[in-house]
Design an enzyme around this catalytic site. Structure first.
Site, short mmCIF file in Angstrom:
data_model
loop_
_atom_site.label_atom_id
_atom_site.label_comp_id
_atom_site.label_asym_id
_atom_site.label_seq_id
_atom_site.Cartn_x
_atom_site.Cartn_y
_atom_site.Cartn_z
N ASP A 186 0.80 -1.23 0.00
CA ASP A 186 0.00 0.00 0.00
C ASP A 186 0.83 1.27 0.00
O ASP A 186 0.45 2.27 -0.58
CB ASP A 186 -0.95 0.02 1.21
CG ASP A 186 -0.20 0.20 2.52
OD1 ASP A 186 0.65 -0.67 2.84
OD2 ASP A 186 -0.43 1.20 3.22
N ASP A 205 5.66 0.25 3.36
CA ASP A 205 5.99 -0.98 4.08
C ASP A 205 5.73 -2.19 3.18
O ASP A 205 5.54 -2.05 1.98
CB ASP A 205 5.21 -1.06 5.40
CG ASP A 205 3.70 -1.01 5.18
OD1 ASP A 205 3.26 -1.27 4.03
OD2 ASP A 205 2.96 -0.72 6.12
N TYR A 254 -5.56 0.77 9.00
CA TYR A 254 -6.68 1.04 8.08
C TYR A 254 -7.99 0.63 8.74
O TYR A 254 -8.74 -0.17 8.23
CB TYR A 254 -6.46 0.32 6.74
CG TYR A 254 -5.31 0.93 5.97
CD1 TYR A 254 -5.45 2.16 5.35
CD2 TYR A 254 -4.08 0.28 5.89
CE1 TYR A 254 -4.38 2.74 4.66
CE2 TYR A 254 -3.01 0.85 5.20
CZ TYR A 254 -3.18 2.08 4.59
OH TYR A 254 -2.13 2.65 3.91
N GLU A 259 5.78 9.77 3.14
CA GLU A 259 5.42 8.42 2.68
C GLU A 259 4.46 8.49 1.50
O GLU A 259 3.45 9.18 1.56
CB GLU A 259 4.77 7.61 3.82
CG GLU A 259 4.55 6.15 3.43
CD GLU A 259 4.17 5.26 4.63
OE1 GLU A 259 4.29 4.04 4.49
OE2 GLU A 259 3.75 5.79 5.67
#
Length: 499
Positions: free
Chosen positions: A85, A88, A237, A477
Protein backbone atom coordinates in the site's frame (compact mmCIF):
# COMPACT_ATOMS: atom_id res chain seq x y z
CA UNK A 1 -26.67 4.69 -30.89
CA UNK A 2 -24.96 4.48 -34.27
CA UNK A 3 -21.21 4.69 -34.53
CA UNK A 4 -21.09 8.02 -36.35
CA UNK A 5 -23.16 9.79 -33.68
CA UNK A 6 -20.99 8.18 -30.99
CA UNK A 7 -17.84 9.46 -32.77
CA UNK A 8 -19.37 12.91 -33.12
CA UNK A 9 -20.27 12.93 -29.42
CA UNK A 10 -16.76 11.98 -28.33
CA UNK A 11 -15.29 14.58 -30.72
CA UNK A 12 -17.63 17.15 -29.18
CA UNK A 13 -16.40 16.25 -25.68
CA UNK A 14 -12.77 16.66 -26.85
CA UNK A 15 -13.54 20.03 -28.47
CA UNK A 16 -15.42 21.16 -25.37
CA UNK A 17 -12.44 20.22 -23.21
CA UNK A 18 -10.05 22.07 -25.57
CA UNK A 19 -12.21 25.17 -25.45
CA UNK A 20 -12.46 25.06 -21.65
CA UNK A 21 -8.72 24.46 -21.21
CA UNK A 22 -7.70 27.26 -23.58
CA UNK A 23 -10.14 29.68 -21.93
CA UNK A 24 -8.75 28.80 -18.54
CA UNK A 25 -5.15 29.31 -19.65
CA UNK A 26 -5.43 32.80 -21.11
CA UNK A 27 -4.01 34.20 -17.87
CA UNK A 28 -1.05 31.80 -18.09
CA UNK A 29 -0.63 28.23 -16.90
CA UNK A 30 2.19 26.81 -14.82
CA UNK A 31 2.36 23.62 -16.89
CA UNK A 32 1.87 22.61 -20.50
CA UNK A 33 -0.10 19.59 -21.73
CA UNK A 34 3.29 17.96 -22.38
CA UNK A 35 4.18 18.42 -18.69
CA UNK A 36 0.91 16.81 -17.66
CA UNK A 37 1.57 13.92 -20.07
CA UNK A 38 5.01 13.40 -18.51
CA UNK A 39 3.49 13.44 -15.02
CA UNK A 40 0.74 11.05 -16.15
CA UNK A 41 3.26 8.51 -17.40
CA UNK A 42 5.17 8.74 -14.12
CA UNK A 43 2.05 8.54 -11.95
CA UNK A 44 1.26 5.14 -13.51
CA UNK A 45 4.88 3.95 -13.45
CA UNK A 46 4.85 4.37 -9.65
CA UNK A 47 2.56 1.34 -9.32
CA UNK A 48 5.34 -0.89 -10.68
CA UNK A 49 7.40 0.06 -7.63
CA UNK A 50 4.58 -1.17 -5.37
CA UNK A 51 4.18 -4.56 -7.03
CA UNK A 52 4.28 -7.70 -4.96
CA UNK A 53 4.70 -11.13 -6.51
CA UNK A 54 6.54 -12.34 -9.61
CA UNK A 55 7.49 -9.36 -11.75
CA UNK A 56 6.82 -9.61 -15.50
CA UNK A 57 9.44 -9.13 -18.25
CA UNK A 58 7.77 -5.76 -19.00
CA UNK A 59 8.70 -4.41 -15.52
CA UNK A 60 10.20 -0.94 -16.06
CA UNK A 61 11.34 -0.02 -12.53
CA UNK A 62 14.31 -2.37 -12.71
CA UNK A 63 15.56 -1.92 -9.13
CA UNK A 64 12.58 -3.93 -7.83
CA UNK A 65 12.63 -7.75 -7.78
CA UNK A 66 10.25 -10.61 -7.04
CA UNK A 67 8.78 -10.70 -3.53
CA UNK A 68 6.07 -12.39 -1.49
CA UNK A 69 6.00 -15.38 -3.85
CA UNK A 70 4.66 -17.74 -1.19
CA UNK A 71 2.04 -15.32 0.16
CA UNK A 72 -1.02 -17.30 1.21
CA UNK A 73 0.82 -20.60 1.62
CA UNK A 74 0.23 -20.65 5.38
CA UNK A 75 -3.49 -20.93 4.56
CA UNK A 76 -2.90 -23.21 1.53
CA UNK A 77 -4.02 -20.57 -0.97
CA UNK A 78 -2.20 -18.54 -3.62
CA UNK A 79 -2.19 -14.88 -2.63
CA UNK A 80 0.91 -13.80 -4.54
CA UNK A 81 0.62 -10.49 -6.36
CA UNK A 82 -1.17 -7.25 -5.61
CA UNK A 83 0.34 -4.04 -4.25
CA UNK A 84 2.11 -2.95 -1.10
CA UNK A 85 0.00 0.00 0.00
CA UNK A 86 2.71 2.50 0.88
CA UNK A 87 6.24 2.36 2.30
CA UNK A 88 5.99 -0.98 4.08
CA UNK A 89 5.62 -4.60 2.96
CA UNK A 90 2.03 -5.37 4.01
CA UNK A 91 -0.78 -6.02 1.54
CA UNK A 92 -3.81 -4.30 3.12
CA UNK A 93 -7.06 -5.22 1.37
CA UNK A 94 -9.17 -2.11 2.03
CA UNK A 95 -6.76 0.48 0.59
CA UNK A 96 -5.74 -1.91 -2.22
CA UNK A 97 -9.35 -2.35 -3.29
CA UNK A 98 -10.02 1.40 -3.07
CA UNK A 99 -6.88 2.07 -5.12
CA UNK A 100 -8.15 -0.35 -7.75
CA UNK A 101 -11.60 1.28 -7.84
CA UNK A 102 -10.09 4.74 -8.34
CA UNK A 103 -7.51 3.64 -10.89
CA UNK A 104 -10.33 1.99 -12.83
CA UNK A 105 -12.54 5.08 -12.44
CA UNK A 106 -9.67 7.21 -13.78
CA UNK A 107 -9.56 5.02 -16.90
CA UNK A 108 -13.35 4.86 -17.24
CA UNK A 109 -13.75 8.66 -17.20
CA UNK A 110 -10.50 9.87 -18.78
CA UNK A 111 -9.06 6.89 -20.64
CA UNK A 112 -9.76 8.61 -23.97
CA UNK A 113 -7.35 11.38 -22.91
CA UNK A 114 -4.42 9.01 -22.32
CA UNK A 115 -3.96 7.13 -25.59
CA UNK A 116 -0.20 6.71 -25.12
CA UNK A 117 -0.64 5.43 -21.55
CA UNK A 118 -3.84 3.38 -21.76
CA UNK A 119 -2.01 0.04 -21.91
CA UNK A 120 0.11 0.93 -18.86
CA UNK A 121 -2.98 2.14 -17.00
CA UNK A 122 -4.84 -1.10 -17.79
CA UNK A 123 -1.83 -3.12 -16.64
CA UNK A 124 -1.86 -1.21 -13.32
CA UNK A 125 -5.56 -1.99 -12.83
CA UNK A 126 -5.09 -5.64 -13.80
CA UNK A 127 -2.21 -6.16 -11.36
CA UNK A 128 -4.47 -5.58 -8.39
CA UNK A 129 -7.68 -6.89 -9.99
CA UNK A 130 -5.95 -10.26 -10.54
CA UNK A 131 -5.01 -10.34 -6.87
CA UNK A 132 -8.51 -9.36 -5.69
CA UNK A 133 -10.00 -12.08 -7.91
CA UNK A 134 -7.78 -14.67 -6.20
CA UNK A 135 -8.59 -13.28 -2.75
CA UNK A 136 -12.32 -13.48 -3.51
CA UNK A 137 -12.47 -16.91 -5.16
CA UNK A 138 -9.81 -19.05 -3.41
CA UNK A 139 -12.14 -20.35 -0.68
CA UNK A 140 -15.98 -20.35 -0.80
CA UNK A 141 -17.63 -18.04 1.76
CA UNK A 142 -14.31 -16.33 2.49
CA UNK A 143 -12.58 -13.15 1.36
CA UNK A 144 -8.85 -12.88 2.06
CA UNK A 145 -8.21 -9.28 3.04
CA UNK A 146 -4.58 -8.97 4.12
CA UNK A 147 -1.17 -10.58 3.95
CA UNK A 148 1.44 -9.58 6.53
CA UNK A 149 1.25 -8.70 10.21
CA UNK A 150 1.71 -4.92 10.27
CA UNK A 151 2.90 -4.86 13.87
CA UNK A 152 5.77 -7.21 13.04
CA UNK A 153 6.44 -5.72 9.61
CA UNK A 154 6.86 -2.24 11.06
CA UNK A 155 9.55 -3.49 13.46
CA UNK A 156 11.77 -4.15 10.45
CA UNK A 157 13.24 -1.94 7.76
CA UNK A 158 13.86 -4.40 4.95
CA UNK A 159 13.44 -4.75 1.21
CA UNK A 160 10.34 -6.65 0.07
CA UNK A 161 12.72 -9.02 -1.72
CA UNK A 162 14.33 -9.90 1.67
CA UNK A 163 11.15 -10.15 3.71
CA UNK A 164 11.35 -12.71 6.51
CA UNK A 165 8.59 -11.47 8.83
CA UNK A 166 5.56 -13.76 9.18
CA UNK A 167 3.26 -13.44 6.16
CA UNK A 168 0.15 -13.92 8.27
CA UNK A 169 -3.05 -14.26 6.24
CA UNK A 170 -6.22 -12.49 7.38
CA UNK A 171 -9.74 -13.17 6.11
CA UNK A 172 -13.37 -12.26 6.64
CA UNK A 173 -16.21 -14.77 6.59
CA UNK A 174 -19.84 -15.25 7.65
CA UNK A 175 -18.66 -15.72 11.26
CA UNK A 176 -16.19 -12.80 11.13
CA UNK A 177 -17.75 -10.35 8.70
CA UNK A 178 -16.12 -7.45 6.89
CA UNK A 179 -18.80 -5.70 4.85
CA UNK A 180 -16.60 -2.62 4.36
CA UNK A 181 -13.61 -4.40 2.80
CA UNK A 182 -15.85 -6.87 0.94
CA UNK A 183 -18.09 -4.18 -0.59
CA UNK A 184 -15.02 -2.13 -1.58
CA UNK A 185 -13.58 -5.26 -3.22
CA UNK A 186 -16.88 -5.65 -5.09
CA UNK A 187 -16.65 -2.00 -6.21
CA UNK A 188 -13.08 -2.54 -7.41
CA UNK A 189 -13.93 -5.66 -9.41
CA UNK A 190 -17.00 -3.99 -10.95
CA UNK A 191 -15.11 -0.80 -11.88
CA UNK A 192 -12.27 -2.90 -13.35
CA UNK A 193 -14.81 -4.87 -15.39
CA UNK A 194 -15.73 -1.64 -17.23
CA UNK A 195 -12.06 -1.00 -18.01
CA UNK A 196 -11.73 -4.38 -19.76
CA UNK A 197 -15.19 -4.55 -21.32
CA UNK A 198 -13.92 -4.00 -24.87
CA UNK A 199 -10.28 -5.10 -24.67
CA UNK A 200 -10.86 -8.38 -22.79
CA UNK A 201 -14.59 -9.26 -22.58
CA UNK A 202 -14.16 -12.67 -20.91
CA UNK A 203 -11.93 -11.21 -18.17
CA UNK A 204 -14.39 -8.34 -17.76
CA UNK A 205 -17.27 -10.76 -17.35
CA UNK A 206 -15.36 -12.77 -14.73
CA UNK A 207 -14.63 -9.57 -12.79
CA UNK A 208 -18.28 -8.51 -12.81
CA UNK A 209 -19.66 -11.94 -11.85
CA UNK A 210 -17.18 -12.11 -8.95
CA UNK A 211 -18.09 -8.55 -7.91
CA UNK A 212 -21.75 -9.57 -7.61
CA UNK A 213 -20.91 -12.60 -5.46
CA UNK A 214 -18.62 -10.61 -3.18
CA UNK A 215 -21.25 -7.89 -2.83
CA UNK A 216 -23.90 -10.45 -1.83
CA UNK A 217 -21.48 -11.77 0.80
CA UNK A 218 -20.82 -8.21 2.09
CA UNK A 219 -24.52 -7.42 2.27
CA UNK A 220 -25.67 -10.72 3.78
CA UNK A 221 -23.08 -10.94 6.58
CA UNK A 222 -22.97 -7.42 7.91
CA UNK A 223 -20.25 -6.12 10.17
CA UNK A 224 -17.05 -4.11 10.10
CA UNK A 225 -13.75 -5.80 9.43
CA UNK A 226 -12.21 -3.65 12.16
CA UNK A 227 -14.32 -5.52 14.71
CA UNK A 228 -13.37 -8.88 13.21
CA UNK A 229 -9.62 -8.26 12.78
CA UNK A 230 -8.88 -5.66 15.48
CA UNK A 231 -5.16 -4.90 15.84
CA UNK A 232 -4.27 -6.44 12.48
CA UNK A 233 -6.01 -3.55 10.72
CA UNK A 234 -6.35 -0.89 13.42
CA UNK A 235 -5.04 1.77 13.68
CA UNK A 236 -3.53 1.30 10.21
CA UNK A 237 -6.68 1.04 8.08
CA UNK A 238 -9.43 1.01 10.67
CA UNK A 239 -12.87 1.42 9.10
CA UNK A 240 -13.81 4.57 11.03
CA UNK A 241 -16.78 5.42 8.80
CA UNK A 242 -18.34 1.97 9.22
CA UNK A 243 -19.50 -0.25 6.36
CA UNK A 244 -22.75 1.40 5.18
CA UNK A 245 -20.91 3.77 2.83
CA UNK A 246 -19.11 0.86 1.15
CA UNK A 247 -22.34 -1.09 0.62
CA UNK A 248 -23.91 1.86 -1.24
CA UNK A 249 -20.67 2.49 -3.17
CA UNK A 250 -20.36 -1.19 -4.13
CA UNK A 251 -23.98 -1.37 -5.32
CA UNK A 252 -23.46 1.85 -7.31
CA UNK A 253 -20.45 0.44 -9.13
CA UNK A 254 -22.13 -2.86 -9.93
CA UNK A 255 -25.12 -0.92 -11.24
CA UNK A 256 -22.84 1.23 -13.40
CA UNK A 257 -21.05 -1.86 -14.74
CA UNK A 258 -24.08 -4.10 -15.26
CA UNK A 259 -27.10 -1.77 -15.60
CA UNK A 260 -28.89 -4.50 -13.63
CA UNK A 261 -32.08 -2.95 -12.23
CA UNK A 262 -31.90 -4.97 -8.99
CA UNK A 263 -28.90 -2.84 -7.92
CA UNK A 264 -30.85 0.30 -8.71
CA UNK A 265 -33.63 -1.03 -6.46
CA UNK A 266 -31.04 -1.72 -3.75
CA UNK A 267 -29.73 1.87 -4.01
CA UNK A 268 -33.27 3.27 -3.84
CA UNK A 269 -34.35 1.24 -0.82
CA UNK A 270 -31.09 1.52 1.15
CA UNK A 271 -29.72 4.91 0.12
CA UNK A 272 -31.06 6.85 3.09
CA UNK A 273 -29.73 4.48 5.73
CA UNK A 274 -26.39 4.25 3.92
CA UNK A 275 -25.54 7.93 3.82
CA UNK A 276 -27.45 9.40 0.86
CA UNK A 277 -28.72 12.24 3.06
CA UNK A 278 -25.40 12.97 4.78
CA UNK A 279 -23.31 15.86 3.62
CA UNK A 280 -19.81 14.56 3.91
CA UNK A 281 -16.75 16.52 2.91
CA UNK A 282 -13.94 14.07 2.45
CA UNK A 283 -13.39 11.16 0.09
CA UNK A 284 -10.81 8.53 1.01
CA UNK A 285 -10.03 4.82 1.40
CA UNK A 286 -12.25 4.96 4.51
CA UNK A 287 -15.21 7.16 3.54
CA UNK A 288 -16.90 6.70 0.16
CA UNK A 289 -19.95 8.95 0.55
CA UNK A 290 -18.83 11.97 -1.52
CA UNK A 291 -17.59 9.74 -4.35
CA UNK A 292 -20.82 7.74 -4.39
CA UNK A 293 -22.87 10.91 -4.76
CA UNK A 294 -20.82 12.13 -7.73
CA UNK A 295 -21.00 8.66 -9.31
CA UNK A 296 -24.79 8.43 -8.92
CA UNK A 297 -25.42 12.05 -9.96
CA UNK A 298 -24.49 11.00 -13.51
CA UNK A 299 -27.80 9.10 -13.71
CA UNK A 300 -29.77 12.20 -12.75
CA UNK A 301 -27.85 14.54 -15.07
CA UNK A 302 -28.16 12.26 -18.09
CA UNK A 303 -31.64 10.83 -17.64
CA UNK A 304 -33.18 13.23 -15.13
CA UNK A 305 -33.97 10.10 -13.08
CA UNK A 306 -35.89 11.23 -10.03
CA UNK A 307 -34.33 8.51 -7.85
CA UNK A 308 -30.89 10.09 -8.33
CA UNK A 309 -31.96 13.69 -7.67
CA UNK A 310 -30.87 13.53 -4.02
CA UNK A 311 -27.34 12.56 -5.14
CA UNK A 312 -27.11 15.54 -7.49
CA UNK A 313 -28.25 17.87 -4.66
CA UNK A 314 -25.69 16.48 -2.22
CA UNK A 315 -22.97 16.47 -4.90
CA UNK A 316 -23.66 20.19 -5.32
CA UNK A 317 -23.33 20.66 -1.54
CA UNK A 318 -19.99 18.84 -1.57
CA UNK A 319 -18.68 20.82 -4.53
CA UNK A 320 -19.90 24.16 -3.11
CA UNK A 321 -18.03 23.48 0.13
CA UNK A 322 -14.77 23.53 -1.86
CA UNK A 323 -15.32 26.78 -3.78
CA UNK A 324 -14.21 29.98 -1.99
CA UNK A 325 -16.72 32.82 -2.21
CA UNK A 326 -19.85 30.68 -2.09
CA UNK A 327 -22.21 30.70 0.89
CA UNK A 328 -21.51 27.01 1.55
CA UNK A 329 -17.71 27.31 1.44
CA UNK A 330 -16.09 25.49 4.36
CA UNK A 331 -12.91 23.80 3.12
CA UNK A 332 -9.54 24.76 4.54
CA UNK A 333 -6.71 25.84 2.22
CA UNK A 334 -3.09 26.57 3.06
CA UNK A 335 -1.76 30.09 2.42
CA UNK A 336 -0.30 28.69 -0.83
CA UNK A 337 -3.71 27.41 -1.94
CA UNK A 338 -3.55 23.67 -1.15
CA UNK A 339 -6.66 21.93 0.14
CA UNK A 340 -5.85 20.87 3.69
CA UNK A 341 -7.65 18.07 5.53
CA UNK A 342 -5.16 16.62 7.97
CA UNK A 343 -1.52 16.34 8.98
CA UNK A 344 -1.00 12.72 7.88
CA UNK A 345 -0.87 12.05 4.17
CA UNK A 346 -2.89 15.15 3.28
CA UNK A 347 -2.30 14.81 -0.46
CA UNK A 348 -4.58 11.75 -0.57
CA UNK A 349 -7.51 14.15 -0.02
CA UNK A 350 -6.17 16.62 -2.57
CA UNK A 351 -5.86 14.05 -5.37
CA UNK A 352 -9.25 12.44 -4.65
CA UNK A 353 -10.94 15.87 -4.50
CA UNK A 354 -9.32 17.05 -7.75
CA UNK A 355 -10.55 13.87 -9.42
CA UNK A 356 -14.14 14.39 -8.17
CA UNK A 357 -14.10 18.04 -9.28
CA UNK A 358 -13.07 17.04 -12.82
CA UNK A 359 -15.45 14.09 -13.03
CA UNK A 360 -18.36 16.27 -11.91
CA UNK A 361 -17.28 19.00 -14.33
CA UNK A 362 -17.36 16.39 -17.11
CA UNK A 363 -20.88 15.24 -16.16
CA UNK A 364 -22.13 18.83 -15.85
CA UNK A 365 -20.66 20.13 -19.12
CA UNK A 366 -21.86 17.08 -21.07
CA UNK A 367 -25.40 18.00 -19.98
CA UNK A 368 -25.10 21.80 -20.08
CA UNK A 369 -25.74 22.15 -16.35
CA UNK A 370 -24.09 24.29 -13.64
CA UNK A 371 -23.95 23.99 -9.85
CA UNK A 372 -26.11 26.20 -7.63
CA UNK A 373 -24.31 27.28 -4.46
CA UNK A 374 -26.93 29.44 -2.74
CA UNK A 375 -27.15 32.58 -4.86
CA UNK A 376 -23.94 31.75 -6.73
CA UNK A 377 -23.82 29.73 -9.93
CA UNK A 378 -20.64 27.69 -10.28
CA UNK A 379 -19.78 26.52 -13.78
CA UNK A 380 -17.91 23.43 -14.92
CA UNK A 381 -15.03 25.76 -15.85
CA UNK A 382 -14.80 26.93 -12.23
CA UNK A 383 -14.47 23.32 -11.05
CA UNK A 384 -11.73 22.68 -13.61
CA UNK A 385 -9.88 25.83 -12.46
CA UNK A 386 -10.11 24.70 -8.85
CA UNK A 387 -8.84 21.20 -9.73
CA UNK A 388 -5.99 22.61 -11.81
CA UNK A 389 -4.77 24.68 -8.86
CA UNK A 390 -4.49 21.52 -6.77
CA UNK A 391 -2.82 19.48 -9.52
CA UNK A 392 -0.35 22.30 -10.26
CA UNK A 393 0.47 22.76 -6.59
CA UNK A 394 1.45 19.07 -6.35
CA UNK A 395 3.57 19.34 -9.51
CA UNK A 396 5.56 22.33 -8.20
CA UNK A 397 3.50 25.52 -8.47
CA UNK A 398 3.68 26.15 -4.72
CA UNK A 399 5.50 28.38 -2.20
CA UNK A 400 8.28 25.79 -1.69
CA UNK A 401 8.80 25.56 -5.47
CA UNK A 402 9.12 21.82 -5.12
CA UNK A 403 7.30 19.01 -6.87
CA UNK A 404 5.66 16.49 -4.55
CA UNK A 405 5.87 13.83 -7.26
CA UNK A 406 9.16 11.94 -7.12
CA UNK A 407 11.10 12.19 -10.38
CA UNK A 408 9.00 15.06 -11.78
CA UNK A 409 10.51 18.52 -12.15
CA UNK A 410 13.94 19.71 -11.07
CA UNK A 411 13.27 19.57 -7.32
CA UNK A 412 11.37 16.77 -5.60
CA UNK A 413 11.53 14.72 -2.36
CA UNK A 414 14.77 12.74 -1.99
CA UNK A 415 14.18 11.03 1.37
CA UNK A 416 10.99 9.11 0.75
CA UNK A 417 9.66 6.92 3.57
CA UNK A 418 9.70 3.69 1.56
CA UNK A 419 11.67 0.55 2.34
CA UNK A 420 12.46 -0.63 -1.19
CA UNK A 421 13.41 2.85 -2.40
CA UNK A 422 15.61 3.72 0.59
CA UNK A 423 17.62 0.48 0.83
CA UNK A 424 20.23 -0.51 -1.78
CA UNK A 425 18.60 -2.59 -4.51
CA UNK A 426 19.23 -6.32 -4.79
CA UNK A 427 21.18 -5.54 -7.97
CA UNK A 428 23.65 -3.22 -6.25
CA UNK A 429 23.70 -5.22 -3.00
CA UNK A 430 22.80 -8.87 -3.75
CA UNK A 431 23.49 -10.02 -0.16
CA UNK A 432 20.62 -10.04 2.33
CA UNK A 433 20.06 -6.96 4.49
CA UNK A 434 18.40 -8.14 7.70
CA UNK A 435 15.46 -6.67 9.58
CA UNK A 436 17.59 -4.64 12.00
CA UNK A 437 20.48 -3.84 9.66
CA UNK A 438 18.09 -1.97 7.41
CA UNK A 439 17.42 0.78 9.95
CA UNK A 440 20.74 2.48 9.16
CA UNK A 441 19.16 3.36 5.80
CA UNK A 442 15.97 4.69 7.41
CA UNK A 443 18.05 7.06 9.57
CA UNK A 444 20.59 7.94 6.87
CA UNK A 445 20.72 11.53 5.64
CA UNK A 446 21.56 10.36 2.10
CA UNK A 447 18.96 10.50 -0.66
CA UNK A 448 17.13 7.27 -1.49
CA UNK A 449 19.33 5.21 -3.84
CA UNK A 450 16.35 3.98 -5.92
CA UNK A 451 14.09 6.63 -7.39
CA UNK A 452 10.44 5.66 -6.89
CA UNK A 453 9.40 7.51 -10.03
CA UNK A 454 5.91 8.98 -9.95
CA UNK A 455 5.30 8.51 -6.23
CA UNK A 456 3.32 11.33 -4.63
CA UNK A 457 4.27 11.77 -0.98
CA UNK A 458 2.07 12.79 1.97
CA UNK A 459 2.85 16.44 1.31
CA UNK A 460 3.33 19.73 3.16
CA UNK A 461 1.70 20.93 6.38
CA UNK A 462 -1.03 23.57 6.81
CA UNK A 463 1.59 26.34 6.38
CA UNK A 464 2.99 24.88 3.11
CA UNK A 465 6.10 23.62 4.91
CA UNK A 466 7.56 20.26 3.92
CA UNK A 467 10.21 18.27 5.75
CA UNK A 468 12.06 16.07 3.26
CA UNK A 469 12.76 13.63 6.06
CA UNK A 470 12.39 9.85 5.81
CA UNK A 471 11.40 9.66 9.48
CA UNK A 472 8.47 12.00 8.98
CA UNK A 473 6.17 9.42 7.39
CA UNK A 474 3.15 11.76 7.64
CA UNK A 475 4.78 13.96 4.99
CA UNK A 476 7.25 11.74 3.17
CA UNK A 477 5.42 8.42 2.68
CA UNK A 478 3.83 7.69 -0.70
CA UNK A 479 0.71 5.53 -1.09
CA UNK A 480 -1.15 3.84 -3.93
CA UNK A 481 -4.39 5.64 -3.07
CA UNK A 482 -2.69 9.04 -3.35
CA UNK A 483 -1.70 8.26 -6.94
CA UNK A 484 -4.79 6.41 -8.17
CA UNK A 485 -7.17 9.38 -8.60
CA UNK A 486 -4.31 11.61 -9.76
CA UNK A 487 -3.95 9.38 -12.83
CA UNK A 488 -7.41 10.53 -13.96
CA UNK A 489 -6.75 14.19 -13.16
CA UNK A 490 -3.47 14.21 -15.08
CA UNK A 491 -5.10 12.44 -18.03
CA UNK A 492 -7.71 15.21 -18.17
CA UNK A 493 -5.10 17.98 -18.33
CA UNK A 494 -2.85 16.09 -20.74
CA UNK A 495 -5.86 15.56 -23.04
CA UNK A 496 -5.12 18.82 -24.78
CA UNK A 497 -1.84 17.38 -26.07
CA UNK A 498 -3.52 14.18 -27.20
CA UNK A 499 -6.10 16.21 -29.12
Amino acid sequence: INMSSFTRASLLVQLLRLALLSMLCISGCAFTPKDYSDALEKSILFFEGQRSGKLPPTQRLAWRGDSGLSDGSSSHVDLAGGYYDAGDNVKFGLPMAFTTTLLAWSVVEFGSSMPSQIENARAAVRWSADYLLKAATATPGTLYVQVGDPNNDHKCWERPEDMDTARTVYKVSAQNPGSDVAAETAAALAAASIVFKDSDPSYSSKLLQTAMKVFDFADKYRGSYSDSLNSAVCPFYCSYSGFQDELLWGASWIHRASQDSSYLAYIQSNGRTMGADDDDYSFSWDDKRAGTKILLSKGFLEKNSEEFQVYKAHSDNYICSLIPGTSSFQAQYTPGGLLYKGSASNLQYVTSTAFLLLTYAKYLSANGIAVSCGATTVTAESLITQARKQVDYILGDNPARTSYMVGFGSKYPQHVHHRGSSLPSTRSHPGRISCDDGFQYLYSGSPNPNVLVGAIVGGPDSSDHFADDRNNYQQSEPATYINAPFVGALAFFSGKAAS
